[in-house]
Design a protein around this motif. Structure first.
Motif, PDB file in Angstrom:
ATOM      1  N   LYS A 587      -1.672  -9.339   4.946  1.00 50.99           N
ATOM      2  CA  LYS A 587      -0.957  -8.093   4.659  1.00 50.99           C
ATOM      3  C   LYS A 587       0.356  -8.456   3.981  1.00 50.99           C
ATOM      4  N   ALA A 588       0.621  -7.791   2.863  1.00 51.24           N
ATOM      5  CA  ALA A 588       1.798  -8.135   2.067  1.00 51.24           C
ATOM      6  C   ALA A 588       2.638  -6.898   1.791  1.00 51.24           C
ATOM      7  N   HIS A 589       3.896  -7.145   1.454  1.00 51.67           N
ATOM      8  CA  HIS A 589       4.796  -6.068   1.061  1.00 51.67           C
ATOM      9  C   HIS A 589       4.329  -5.496  -0.278  1.00 51.67           C
ATOM     10  N   THR A 590       4.641  -4.224  -0.516  1.00 48.17           N
ATOM     11  CA  THR A 590       4.180  -3.543  -1.736  1.00 48.17           C
ATOM     12  C   THR A 590       4.703  -4.203  -3.018  1.00 48.17           C
ATOM     13  N   SER A 591       5.752  -5.022  -2.881  1.00 48.73           N
ATOM     14  CA  SER A 591       6.300  -5.685  -4.067  1.00 48.73           C
ATOM     15  C   SER A 591       5.300  -6.664  -4.682  1.00 48.73           C
ATOM     16  N   LEU A 592       4.289  -7.059  -3.925  1.00 46.28           N
ATOM     17  CA  LEU A 592       3.262  -7.948  -4.479  1.00 46.28           C
ATOM     18  C   LEU A 592       2.547  -7.291  -5.640  1.00 46.28           C
ATOM     19  N   GLY A 593       2.474  -5.963  -5.615  1.00 45.03           N
ATOM     20  CA  GLY A 593       1.753  -5.248  -6.664  1.00 45.03           C
ATOM     21  C   GLY A 593       0.277  -5.133  -6.318  1.00 45.03           C
ATOM     22  N   VAL A 594      -0.461  -4.535  -7.217  1.00 45.44           N
ATOM     23  CA  VAL A 594      -1.882  -4.295  -7.002  1.00 45.44           C
ATOM     24  C   VAL A 594      -2.691  -5.002  -8.080  1.00 45.44           C
ATOM     25  N   ASN A 595      -3.695  -5.724  -7.673  1.00 42.46           N
ATOM     26  CA  ASN A 595      -4.601  -6.357  -8.625  1.00 42.46           C
ATOM     27  C   ASN A 595      -5.618  -5.308  -9.083  1.00 42.46           C
ATOM     28  N   GLU A 596      -5.277  -4.587 -10.150  1.00 40.58           N
ATOM     29  CA  GLU A 596      -6.071  -3.436 -10.581  1.00 40.58           C
ATOM     30  C   GLU A 596      -7.525  -3.791 -10.853  1.00 40.58           C
ATOM     31  N   GLU A 597      -7.783  -5.014 -11.292  1.00 43.53           N
ATOM     32  CA  GLU A 597      -9.153  -5.406 -11.620  1.00 43.53           C
ATOM     33  C   GLU A 597      -9.981  -5.758 -10.392  1.00 43.53           C
ATOM     34  N   ALA A 598      -9.331  -5.873  -9.252  1.00 41.12           N
ATOM     35  CA  ALA A 598     -10.064  -6.302  -8.054  1.00 41.12           C
ATOM     36  C   ALA A 598      -9.671  -5.473  -6.832  1.00 41.12           C
ATOM     37  N   ILE A 599      -9.469  -4.164  -7.024  1.00 39.68           N
ATOM     38  CA  ILE A 599      -9.189  -3.289  -5.888  1.00 39.68           C
ATOM     39  C   ILE A 599     -10.476  -3.081  -5.107  1.00 39.68           C
ATOM     40  N   LEU A 600     -10.410  -3.348  -3.830  1.00 35.05           N
ATOM     41  CA  LEU A 600     -11.601  -3.221  -2.982  1.00 35.05           C
ATOM     42  C   LEU A 600     -11.688  -1.847  -2.334  1.00 35.05           C
ATOM     43  N   TRP A 601     -10.590  -1.375  -1.773  1.00 36.14           N
ATOM     44  CA  TRP A 601     -10.600  -0.041  -1.180  1.00 36.14           C
ATOM     45  C   TRP A 601      -9.180   0.454  -0.939  1.00 36.14           C
ATOM     46  N   TYR A 602      -9.082   1.782  -0.861  1.00 37.07           N
ATOM     47  CA  TYR A 602      -7.845   2.457  -0.500  1.00 37.07           C
ATOM     48  C   TYR A 602      -8.015   3.045   0.895  1.00 37.07           C
ATOM     49  N   ILE A 603      -6.977   2.921   1.712  1.00 36.60           N
ATOM     50  CA  ILE A 603      -7.021   3.465   3.068  1.00 36.60           C
ATOM     51  C   ILE A 603      -5.739   4.252   3.321  1.00 36.60           C
ATOM     52  N   VAL A 604      -5.884   5.383   3.982  1.00 35.69           N
ATOM     53  CA  VAL A 604      -4.721   6.138   4.438  1.00 35.69           C
ATOM     54  C   VAL A 604      -4.831   6.298   5.950  1.00 35.69           C
ATOM     55  N   SER A 605      -3.852   5.790   6.678  1.00 34.11           N
ATOM     56  CA  SER A 605      -3.790   5.948   8.128  1.00 34.11           C
ATOM     57  C   SER A 605      -2.872   7.113   8.458  1.00 34.11           C
ATOM     58  N   LEU A 606      -3.211   7.873   9.490  1.00 30.49           N
ATOM     59  CA  LEU A 606      -2.383   9.036   9.797  1.00 30.49           C
ATOM     60  C   LEU A 606      -2.433   9.388  11.276  1.00 30.49           C
ATOM     61  N   ASP A 607      -1.358  10.028  11.726  1.00 28.61           N
ATOM     62  CA  ASP A 607      -1.268  10.599  13.069  1.00 28.61           C
ATOM     63  C   ASP A 607      -1.163  12.105  12.941  1.00 28.61           C
ATOM     64  N   LEU A 608      -1.819  12.828  13.830  1.00 31.25           N
ATOM     65  CA  LEU A 608      -1.795  14.285  13.812  1.00 31.25           C
ATOM     66  C   LEU A 608      -0.656  14.808  14.664  1.00 31.25           C
ATOM     67  N   ALA A 609      -0.176  15.992  14.298  1.00 29.90           N
ATOM     68  CA  ALA A 609       0.847  16.648  15.106  1.00 29.90           C
ATOM     69  C   ALA A 609       0.229  17.066  16.437  1.00 29.90           C
TER      70      ALA A 609
END
Length: 781
Positions: A587-609
């Motif tokens: 797990k890295a800080h967002t400053s690493l950037g995104v390897n656009e050619e090798a994105i595996l998946w996007y995840i959004v974690s959330l808590d409900l009210a």
């Protein structure tokens, strides 16, 4: 004469003989069952692997692909590579697969692929471990989905994706060596060539590639992987070695087998204590007979033989029956193994391995009997004929000092203090019985808890939304974040992107590694060392990645990552536990950037009210984003570890049953020995006017106090020692520090109460029966 004496002893002590017999049989059943289970697992995995011929190296890739380059690489490394095959996967979203009454497979955490059977290796098999041959209009469905959705052969599933729509009849369960386990994130449905071509023509699914290599027997997997990476060949997904698939396939059954073996070992310890209790009772009861035999000039060896032969017969008979019954017990535990690994688990090797348990138990009992019988050597004929030679405690607990308890209860507690060496045997057994109950309960509760997600590389959260690769995935990801931002039902959320990067390994060459970037302070992980990446140039590693056979890094070291063709050094800020993806994540800080050619998946974690209906909110986002996978964290854990959790549930029930039976049997044996030894003392108390009820209360008070202390020490031992043992077993999977989730009412109330009731009834019945003997007979003896 000796045969007659042994026979008479059997007849005289029917109940105690049957009790010991049942206990030894139970020990053999569990021990033989555990050994047989491991033998079955080894045999099953071997046969499964032999039939499936899995790849030694598997490269998962999505994006541009040139088979010509792969072929040239294969020819260049023919010294190592025997065969190469590329499987083209057509990925279909769960929401596009319909079955039953308007049901879909939406919400599954698995990537679903429709594939053709391979030609050379990595075969997908049926339940007879034969290579699948699927006819047109039919489909072979992975066992995982057959079980999860209760599908049967002959049922239909319908695939609707874009302009494509087709109905398939389920013809087979699909056994997939590489993707069998719930721990792997992909599953393969096998279809016919014609159906596959039509699906491909209609562009029903997103394409992904499995670039697979089968090596020669002496081929070097590490050398091939290094050469593959340095050649810059397609690999924007993980590269997996064949050994990991065998580990995944055997993991759930191996965990259960380890727990059973541990319980079996405890049973063998208890068996020794049981024999000791029995001998103490028998020798004490037969003290005068021993004196008579010695006075008659019968040798000590012959006297011992009288007692030893009895237990030789019991051990042999119990071993034979336990051995035969163990195969029935195995069938209760290896249902998962039969379904996922092999239908036929029989074989002469299993029968031979199962013999280890009864032989071991027999030898142990005979040797231990000989050791305990050495007490006879210390008994002289005169002493045996004169009195009871059992040791009395030297501690004094004057009755006058009692200010808190009734006289009978105090006398019972006083007896424990004065003869603690005698009672400590019972204390140890109660501790072990409690341990056998509490340890499986703790493991089951921990794996079933949402908090177990911390061992899967994700922070504690209410829900997670997974977006897989589509043409509109970037737009969907942005739209989802905007909607969550404006949704008052959402308390907080955090987006994460996982890409494949090249990382310099410990040898200095380049490997591919999945790195997740995002804000890890929103849903924090538990770290073994250090902390989450918080600033530019920071990264945290999973335990398996940081280990010596991984990147060999510790907190403060630097990791070299290649981004946009440039090398970037990142500082390791923390090490966390993760059992997913082979345990190797980062797990890295967002400053690493995104390897656009090798994105595996996007995840959004959330808590409900607070107060928001989680099920309705999940349904809303699942409908709004049809290609997404929306799960609450409990469901995510259940889908990943469901097999292990279900099997541990069986072990919990078995552990509680075994522990209660052991506690009841041992308590009955102990009280028989104690009451037999104290018969003269009981007769004196009765002659002094004490009632049977009062005398019974003395023994009940002392034994129940030992039980309560045994339960307390047993629970504490299961909590502390149990965590250490489970962590030791899980360390190879990427989790080296397991912390149990304790459900207090179960571990400190329900389970102890079951033991107290069972043992309490045994104490009551045993005392009531024993103190009713004819007083005149006892006094005359």
């Amino acid at each position: 004469m000796f045969v007659k004496m042994v026979k008479n002893d059997f007849i005289r002590n029917k109940i105690i003989t049957m009790t010991v017999f049942v206990f030894i049989t139970m020990a053999v059943i569990l021990a033989a069952g555990a050994v047989t289970n491991i033998g079955n697992l080894i045999q099953g995995i071997s046969k499964f692997q032999e039939s499936a011929v899995p790849a030694d190296i598997t490269v998962m890739h999505a994006g541009e692909y040139d088979q010509g380059k792969i072929d040239r690489f294969t020819d260049q490394y023919r010294d190592h590579i025997a065969m190469q095959e590329t499987m083209v996967l057509q990925n279909i979203y769960g929401s596009n697969i319909h079955f039953g009454q308007n049901q879909t497979m939406a919400g599954t955490i698995q990537d679903i692929s429709f594939v053709l059977q391979n030609k050379n290796f990595d075969f997908i098999l049926n339940l007879d471990n034969e290579k699948l041959d699927v006819k047109k209009g039919f489909v072979a469905v992975p066992i995982y989905f057959m079980e999860q959705h209760d599908l049967k052969i002959g049922d239909t599933i319908t695939v609707k994706s874009g302009w494509y729509e087709n109905q398939f009849v389920i013809s087979d369960y699909a056994r997939d060596f590489e993707m069998n386990s719930p721990l792997t994130s992909s599953k393969r449905f096998v279809i016919n060539q014609d159906d596959y071509n039509e699906m491909l023509k209609m562009q029903a699914g997103e394409l992904e590639y499995l670039i697979e290599f089968k090596l020669h027997e002496n081929g070097d997997a590490a050398a091939v992987q290094t050469a593959y990476n340095e050649a810059g060949l397609p690999a924007n997904g993980p590269i997996l070695e064949g050994e990991i698939f065998a580990i995944f396939n055997s993991m759930s059954d191996m965990i259960v087998a380890i727990v059973i073996i541990f319980i079996s070992m405890l049973l063998l310890v208890i068996a020794s204590l049981c024999i000791r209790l029995t001998f103490l009772a028998t020798i004490d009861e037969d003290m005068r007979e021993i004196g008579v035999m010695k006075a008659m000039g019968i040798s000590r060896k012959d006297i011992k033989k009288v007692y030893l032969n009895k237990y030789r017969i019991i051990a042999a008979a119990a071993g034979i029956i336990g051995y035969l019954m163990s195969f029935a017990a195995v069938n209760l535990l290896n249902r998962n193994m039969k379904l996922y690994i092999a239908s036929d688990l029989s074989g002469s090797l299993n029968y031979i391995l199962a013999l280890i348990a009864p032989i071991l138990v027999y030898v142990m009992i005979v040797m231990y009997c000989k050791r305990v019988l050495k007490r006879i050597d210390k008994i002289s004929a005169v002493e045996a004929l004169r009195s009871d030679i059992m040791e009395r405690g030297k501690n004094s607990f004057p009755l006058l000092k009692n200010k808190f308890f009734s006289t009978n209860i105090y006398m019972g507690l006083r007896d424990v203090g004065k003869r603690f060496r005698l009672y400590r045997l019972l204390l140890v057994i109660f501790i072990v019985c409690t341990f056998i109950v509490i340890l499986p309960v703790n493991i089951y509760n921990t794996m079933s808890s949402p908090e177990f997600s911390s061992y899967m590389g994700i922070g504690k959260q209410d829900m997670r939304i997974d977006l897989r690769r589509t043409d509109s995935i970037t737009e969907d990801f942005k739209k989802l974040q905007e909607e969550l931002q404006n949704d008052s039902d959402i308390e907080k959320f955090a987006p994460y992107i996982t890409s494949s990067y090249q990382v310099r390994n410990a040898e200095g060459s380049w490997d591919y590694m999945n790195i997740e970037s995002g804000d890890f302070s929103v849903f924090p992980l538990k770290f073994l060392e250090g902390r989450a990446p918080e600033g530019e140039g920071e990264i945290s590693l999973s335990l398996a990645n940081a280990a010596k056979d991984g990147l060999n890094k510790k907190v403060g070291d630097e990791v070299t990552v290649k981004t946009d063709g440039q090398e970037q050094k990142l500082t390791v800020t923390g090490i966390y536990q993760d059992i997913t993806n082979g345990g190797k994540t980062a797990k890295a800080h967002t400053s690493l950037g995104v390897n656009e050619e090798a994105i595996l998946w996007y995840i959004v974690s959330l808590d409900l009210a607070e107060g928001v209906d989680a099920r309705k909110k999940m349904e809303y986002y699942q409908n709004a984003y049809s290609t997404a996978q929306v799960n609450d964290i409990k469901e995510y854990t259940q889908q990943t570890l469901g097999n292990i959790i279900n099997q541990m549930g069986t072990v919990v029930v078995g552990g509680i049953s075994v522990a209660i039976i052991i506690a009841v049997l041992i308590t009955a044996l102990f009280l028989r020995m104690l009451l037999s030894k104290d018969m003269s003392q009981i007769a004196i108390m009765r002659s002094m006017g004490l009632t049977l009820k009062q005398i019974s209360h003395q023994y009940m008070a002392g034994t129940l106090m030992v039980l309560i202390f045994g339960i307390i020490f047993g629970v504490l031992t299961a909590n502390l020692l149990g965590e250490f043992l489970v962590s030791l077993a899980m360390s190879s999977m990427g989790a080296a520090k397991i912390e149990f989730v304790h459900i207090i009412w179960q571990t400190w109330l329900l389970c102890p109460l079951a033991l107290i009731i069972a043992v309490g009834l045994t104490i009551y019945i045993s005392c009531k029966v024993a103190v009713k003997d004819d007083l005149s007979v006892v006094l005359r003896s």
